[in-house]
Design a protein around this motif. Structure first.
Motif: not given
Length: 319
Positions: A80-92
């Protein structure tokens, strides 16, 4: 004109993604440590010594919702944390593009951001297709290192690109090259883990701590092969687009520039890997070594050629 506010938000989400990835890596390591290794071979040997067939009976699992142990719960939290990190990564990435009003991969920092995002997004998809969640830490480790270097040593302020990169070919060529590099990261790590797993399977005295906790060798081999099949056409398309752009910008399709040369060598290695798998039936250790060699060429092209050597690609720090 650069929107400094959005550029700052992009940097914050980038940093947040790195922190989330670190926590996800820690959770994956904990899951790896708590996962009980399967001792199939040892049980098979014990049956064989008493004259019985070397077959291990699979325990019956009761019908209904399976019981989740501590390792599984921790692994799900890490995923779940990994998916959250990917979303933040995409947002950046999106915020950087909006802030600069251009494709956000015009320097080494932005290029590294795209490469690592593609690698992480690919891994999230593969976790749903293969039972490899518990080895996420081995993929996250190089990604975190690359993102740390990108956010410190290679960081560049949001700004317009140089005139030479103000071309629609930058969108096509650099997107394909960065996507292929991110995709190649996953089978490269999988092939290294495959060698570790097969070494443990052949010799119980090697890698006794990590070997039995890795996925089966066949799973790692199929993951590496199928991901490379997807990455190779993308890489080929990027090389072709780069040649067309070179003819438009420099008046020649190919000039054996250091980056072009290393990219061609990596292309040949990956082509040999896929060809050997399809025709000669090469599997196992030899195929994994070829895949690792191609991945090493990709990493060499990403860092040494961009940052150390001099050539026509040096002005931008991107492929």
């Amino acid at each position: 004109m650069v929107n400094e506010t959005l550029a700052r938000y992009s940097d914050w989400t980038y940093g947040a993604a790195v922190v989330i990835y670190v926590f996800a890596m820690v959770f994956a390591l904990i899951e790896q440590a708590y996962t009980k290794p399967r001792r199939v071979r040892a049980e098979a040997r014990q049956l064989a010594t008493v004259g019985g067939p070397a077959v291990v009976e699979t325990p019956k699992v009761p019908v209904g919702r399976p019981e989740r142990g501590r390792a599984d719960r921790i692994g799900r939290m890490g995923a779940s944390l990994l998916i959250l990190g990917v979303l933040l990564h995409f947002m950046s990435i999106v915020l950087r593009g909006v802030a600069t009003e251009r494709p956000p991969w015009g320097n080494m920092y932005e290029y590294m951001t795209l490469v690592t995002f593609v690698a992480m997004a690919t891994w999230v998809v593969l976790m749903r297709k293969f039972p490899v969640r518990r080895v996420s830490a081995f993929v996250l480790l190089p990604v975190v290192i690359l993102m740390f270097l990108g956010g410190t040593v290679l960081y560049a302020n949001a700004a317009p690109v140089v005139p030479a990169l103000q071309s629609y070919w930058m969108v096509v060529h650099v997107t394909a090259a960065a996507s292929a590099s991110g995709l190649f990261l996953v089978p490269g790590v999988a092939s290294i883990l495959y060698l570790v797993r097969t070494k443990y399977d052949k010799d119980d005295g090697k890698f006794t701590r990590i070997g039995p906790r890795l996925p089966e060798a066949d799973v790692l081999d199929r993951l590496a092969y199928r991901t490379t099949i997807i990455a190779f056409p993308v890489f080929t398309f990027g090389v072709i687009c780069g040649a067309i752009w070179a003819e438009s910008a420099w008046g020649r399709f190919w000039g054996w520039d250091p980056k072009e040369t290393v990219a061609f060598v990596a292309w040949v290695v990956y082509a040999a890997y896929l060809h050997s798998r399809a025709t000669a039936g090469w599997r196992g250790r030899r195929a994994a070594l070829i895949n690792i060699l191609g991945f090493a060429g990709t990493v060499f092209n990403l860092f040494f050629v961009n940052l150390v050597s001099t050539g026509l690609h040096s002005y931008a720090g991107v492929s």
